[in-house]
Design a protein around this motif. Structure first.
Motif, PDB file in Angstrom:
ATOM      1  N   THR A  79       0.833  -1.215   0.000  1.00 45.10           N
ATOM      2  CA  THR A  79       0.000   0.000   0.000  1.00 45.10           C
ATOM      3  C   THR A  79       0.863   1.258   0.000  1.00 45.10           C
ATOM      4  O   THR A  79       0.607   2.222  -0.726  1.00 45.10           O
ATOM      5  CB  THR A  79      -0.926   0.000   1.225  1.00 45.10           C
ATOM      6  OG1 THR A  79      -1.704  -1.201   1.217  1.00 45.10           O
ATOM      7  CG2 THR A  79      -1.838   1.196   1.196  1.00 45.10           C
ATOM      8  N   GLN A  80       1.908   1.232   0.788  1.00 45.27           N
ATOM      9  CA  GLN A  80       2.786   2.416   0.870  1.00 45.27           C
ATOM     10  C   GLN A  80       3.486   2.675  -0.459  1.00 45.27           C
ATOM     11  O   GLN A  80       3.620   3.820  -0.898  1.00 45.27           O
ATOM     12  CB  GLN A  80       3.807   2.223   1.974  1.00 45.27           C
ATOM     13  CG  GLN A  80       4.712   3.443   2.200  1.00 45.27           C
ATOM     14  CD  GLN A  80       5.697   3.211   3.344  1.00 45.27           C
ATOM     15  OE1 GLN A  80       5.679   2.140   3.971  1.00 45.27           O
ATOM     16  NE2 GLN A  80       6.514   4.214   3.618  1.00 45.27           N
ATOM     17  N   HIS A  81       3.900   1.594  -1.151  1.00 50.82           N
ATOM     18  CA  HIS A  81       4.564   1.764  -2.437  1.00 50.82           C
ATOM     19  C   HIS A  81       3.594   2.300  -3.496  1.00 50.82           C
ATOM     20  O   HIS A  81       3.966   3.164  -4.314  1.00 50.82           O
ATOM     21  CB  HIS A  81       5.148   0.431  -2.901  1.00 50.82           C
ATOM     22  CG  HIS A  81       6.224  -0.081  -1.986  1.00 50.82           C
ATOM     23  ND1 HIS A  81       7.509   0.413  -1.957  1.00 50.82           N
ATOM     24  CD2 HIS A  81       6.190  -1.070  -1.033  1.00 50.82           C
ATOM     25  CE1 HIS A  81       8.229  -0.220  -1.066  1.00 50.82           C
ATOM     26  NE2 HIS A  81       7.446  -1.142  -0.479  1.00 50.82           N
ATOM     27  N   MET A  82       2.347   1.811  -3.490  1.00 51.27           N
ATOM     28  CA  MET A  82       1.356   2.300  -4.447  1.00 51.27           C
ATOM     29  C   MET A  82       1.084   3.780  -4.220  1.00 51.27           C
ATOM     30  O   MET A  82       0.956   4.567  -5.171  1.00 51.27           O
ATOM     31  CB  MET A  82       0.071   1.486  -4.318  1.00 51.27           C
ATOM     32  CG  MET A  82       0.225   0.013  -4.715  1.00 51.27           C
ATOM     33  SD  MET A  82       0.655  -0.168  -6.467  1.00 51.27           S
ATOM     34  CE  MET A  82      -0.840   0.490  -7.205  1.00 51.27           C
ATOM     35  N   ALA A  83       0.997   4.173  -2.970  1.00 46.15           N
ATOM     36  CA  ALA A  83       0.770   5.583  -2.661  1.00 46.15           C
ATOM     37  C   ALA A  83       1.937   6.432  -3.140  1.00 46.15           C
ATOM     38  O   ALA A  83       1.770   7.554  -3.655  1.00 46.15           O
ATOM     39  CB  ALA A  83       0.553   5.751  -1.156  1.00 46.15           C
TER      40      ALA A  83
END
Length: 327
Positions: A15-19
């Motif tokens: 999730t953090q990488h997608m953000a």
């Protein structure tokens, strides 16, 4: 010894990488828009700065009038690529200014030259009509008026000839002409007047050209008349005819007062006089003879110039020789 293969599942939280990628994409588009705007602004500034000389030329051209022909475009802020265009434009303005000054002076000279005979006609007529007179007085007045009318008529004919020359409407014959025969005939005509003042006339050399004999006769006659007018008594006027390659040179030389160099190029202007305060009153001289001579020579694909050195003034005519002009 197992019957089924072992399956290992690894689960990661991205999730953090997608953000991060979404944020990076958003900033990328923002940077792209800002770069496009900045590039457009810089391009506009560069184009405006580069086109400033052209706008300056446009402004000068738009504001040009008969009273502002002295204006010139400065070369300082103009880039190297456009300097040739600005130089050409300034040269055009100089030619227009010179032509306008000549035209203005020509109009003023026409008014001056016509004012004198018109004033004479009015004065003579008013004097005659002031009281009753006999038939002889009326005849004398008519003869006096006829001289002024002849002068005006001659001047108008000469101005019409020059107007035709300026518009390329002069047509002439293309026949072989023996210049020696033309000059000798003119010298015979002027010899009586020259003998009265002790002036000798002679011709040297020979040559042939093709053209209109009447027009060339008129051109050389104007030069001889002009030379005879300014030659001191007891001197000699020489007409020299020489072939130089494919051209024939005709020089009419006479001794007399030298002409300043700044006046030589202007001698062929209409009504031009070295002394502006001087006005020729002779009916045979309206100040257009040299202008007509130049027009005739140029109509025959030739050129004419004047030199004044060591107490001698000479008019040099250069015409294509008969064989070259025929070819």
């Amino acid at each position: 010894g197992q019957d089924k293969p072992l399956t290992v599942m690894l689960i990661f939280d991205v999730t953090q990488h997608m953000a991060f990628f979404e944020t990076l994409e958003r900033w990328f588009w923002i940077g792209l828009v800002i770069s496009a705007l900045v590039s457009a602004a810089l391009g506009w500034m560069v184009a405006r700065s580069g086109l400033r000389p052209i706008r300056l030329v446009t402004q000068v051209a738009a504001s040009m009038s008969a009273k502002s022909l002295k204006e010139r475009i400065p070369l300082g802020p103009v880039p190297q690529e456009l300097q040739q265009m600005v130089l050409s434009f300034n040269a055009m303005l100089s030619r227009l200014d010179d032509a306008f000054v000549r035209l203005s002076n020509f109009s003023a000279d026409i008014a001056h030259e016509l004012r004198t005979p018109v004033s004479n006609l009015m004065t003579h007529t008013e004097v005659v009509l002031s009281r009753k007179r006999n038939i002889e007085d009326y005849e004398d007045n008519l003869y006096s008026n006829l001289d002024d009318l002849k002068r005006m008529g001659r001047m108008i004919d000469e101005m019409l000839f020059l107007a035709k020359s300026d518009n390329g409407l002069i047509t002439h014959e293309n026949k072989p002409i023996d210049l020696v025969a033309v000059v000798e005939k003119l010298l015979e005509y002027y010899r009586l007047l020259a003998d009265e003042r002790g002036i000798d006339l002679k011709v040297t050399g020979r040559g042939s050209v093709r053209g209109d004999v009447l027009m060339l006769d008129r051109a050389i006659s104007n030069l001889l008349s002009n030379a005879l007018r300014y030659t001191p008594e007891g001197k000699c006027i020489t007409v020299d005819i020489r072939q130089k390659g494919t051209s024939i040179s005709v020089s009419v030389e006479n001794p007399g007062e030298p002409i300043a160099p700044e006046h030589l190029e202007k001698l062929f202007d209409r009504f031009y006089r070295v002394d502006p305060a001087r006005r020729e009153g002779s009916p045979s001289n309206a100040g257009l003879g040299l202008s007509i001579t130049r027009s005739i020579i140029e109509a025959h694909d030739g050129k004419i110039l004047c030199t004044s050195l060591n107490g001698k003034t000479a008019f040099h005519i250069e015409l294509p020789c008969a064989d070259a002009r025929k070819a």
